[in-house]
Design a protein around this motif. Sequence first.
Motif, mmCIF file in Angstrom:
data_model
loop_
_atom_site.group_PDB
_atom_site.id
_atom_site.type_symbol
_atom_site.label_atom_id
_atom_site.label_comp_id
_atom_site.label_asym_id
_atom_site.label_seq_id
_atom_site.Cartn_x
_atom_site.Cartn_y
_atom_site.Cartn_z
ATOM 1 N N THR A 26 12.327 -12.709 -16.828
ATOM 2 C CA THR A 26 12.059 -12.823 -15.389
ATOM 3 C C THR A 26 12.931 -11.853 -14.602
ATOM 4 O O THR A 26 12.476 -11.231 -13.631
ATOM 5 C CB THR A 26 12.307 -14.264 -14.919
ATOM 6 O OG1 THR A 26 11.406 -15.136 -15.595
ATOM 7 C CG2 THR A 26 12.087 -14.388 -13.418
ATOM 8 N N THR A 30 11.610 -8.800 -12.318
ATOM 9 C CA THR A 30 12.036 -8.684 -10.914
ATOM 10 C C THR A 30 12.300 -7.233 -10.539
ATOM 11 O O THR A 30 11.956 -6.784 -9.442
ATOM 12 C CB THR A 30 13.297 -9.534 -10.679
ATOM 13 O OG1 THR A 30 12.969 -10.918 -10.863
ATOM 14 C CG2 THR A 30 13.844 -9.326 -9.273
ATOM 15 N N PRO A 34 7.781 -6.243 -10.194
ATOM 16 C CA PRO A 34 7.974 -7.311 -9.197
ATOM 17 C C PRO A 34 6.700 -8.068 -8.856
ATOM 18 O O PRO A 34 6.759 -9.214 -8.406
ATOM 19 C CB PRO A 34 8.532 -6.560 -7.981
ATOM 20 C CG PRO A 34 8.150 -5.131 -8.205
ATOM 21 C CD PRO A 34 8.156 -4.922 -9.673
ATOM 22 N N VAL A 37 6.336 -11.564 -10.416
ATOM 23 C CA VAL A 37 7.311 -12.603 -10.071
ATOM 24 C C VAL A 37 7.039 -13.082 -8.650
ATOM 25 O O VAL A 37 6.734 -12.281 -7.767
ATOM 26 C CB VAL A 37 8.756 -12.050 -10.176
ATOM 27 C CG1 VAL A 37 9.772 -13.145 -9.859
ATOM 28 C CG2 VAL A 37 9.003 -11.462 -11.552
ATOM 29 N N ARG A 42 11.932 -13.892 -7.032
ATOM 30 C CA ARG A 42 12.532 -12.557 -6.904
ATOM 31 C C ARG A 42 13.721 -12.594 -5.959
ATOM 32 O O ARG A 42 14.777 -12.009 -6.236
ATOM 33 C CB ARG A 42 11.492 -11.552 -6.410
ATOM 34 C CG ARG A 42 12.025 -10.119 -6.351
ATOM 35 C CD ARG A 42 10.907 -9.122 -6.056
ATOM 36 N NE ARG A 42 11.372 -7.760 -6.234
ATOM 37 C CZ ARG A 42 11.888 -7.021 -5.250
ATOM 38 N NH1 ARG A 42 11.990 -7.524 -4.026
ATOM 39 N NH2 ARG A 42 12.296 -5.788 -5.498
#
Length: 343
Positions: A26, A30, A34, A37, A42
């Motif tokens: 994850t 991020t 992006p 997420v 984020r």
Amino acid sequence: MQPRPPASRRVTMTEVARAAGVSPMTVSYTYNRPQRVSAETRAKVLETATALGYAGPDPSARSLRYGATRTLGVVLGEHLTYAFDDPQAVLFLAGIAEVCAERGYGLLIVPTGTGDDDRDRVAAAAVDAYVIWTTSADDPVLAAAAGTRRPVVIHSGPALDGAVTLGIDNRAAAHAVGAEVFATTRRPAVLSFPVDRQRDTFIRTGLDPGSVAYPVTRDRLAGYRHAAQDLGIDWSQVPVAVCRTNDEAEARTVMRKLLASAPDIDAVAAMNDPMALAALREAGDRVRVSGWDDSALAREHGLTTVAQSLREQGAACAAAALGDPAPDFRDAWQVVRRATTGA
């Protein structure tokens, strides 16, 4: 929240994931994907990363697992086309490119000032060091570059802890050329670069240099003000016409507005040669005019100007970013007097 690790050690993605309560994948998404997420996740990851001092995945490690990228990054602070359209930017970049070519380095131009992803773009650049074109102290790219713990050289400021700042003494040079262009005048004015990253166009009498965010604009205004005061001119009555860009077309539009509001203007100190030429073309030879940079335009049109070598400064910035001692350019300027101030 976990305590911030010592400055000598780079924070890992796993540490950020553990502190944020998410998986390392994850954290990777991020920064690298992006869109995969949620905005909430984020934001949480980025907040945790900032608290821990994590600047994002190390692009050097991605491109070369061992050793350096042998690429120098130039953070432009302008639209990418500026690097090719503005004559002084071309000279500055040519100086950088010359050093890169001599030392076997590549050159990566990182344009910023176009959106909220500026910081991420700078931090993700696969470079060994950064040269940053003049910007303001509140520009997030400064922290982004510093956060990578790579060498940073800033041309003409602002000052940043751990970074090298290189450039001429703009205040002293502006005082000298201001004394020349404002001499014998009663109603001088200034054609100015933008004052901050908002880049608004406006005309204001007695603009306080202390209110200006860009160091170059601030220092040149302060020098002009000092010159005006030395000549007994009330700075509070001096119009400062601020342009959103520094090209001739924009300056001619602003100059027309200036003359409409103050038709008795008899001198203009412009912050570069194209702006000075704009003043000359709009006002004619009844107005004393000075420019800056001693470009081909200045020589062709007889402009009084400040001479400096941005190519030499670009080369020095690149060399300093790659580990050489930074030379002192503060006094590397001179006023060149020509026809536009009666020379």
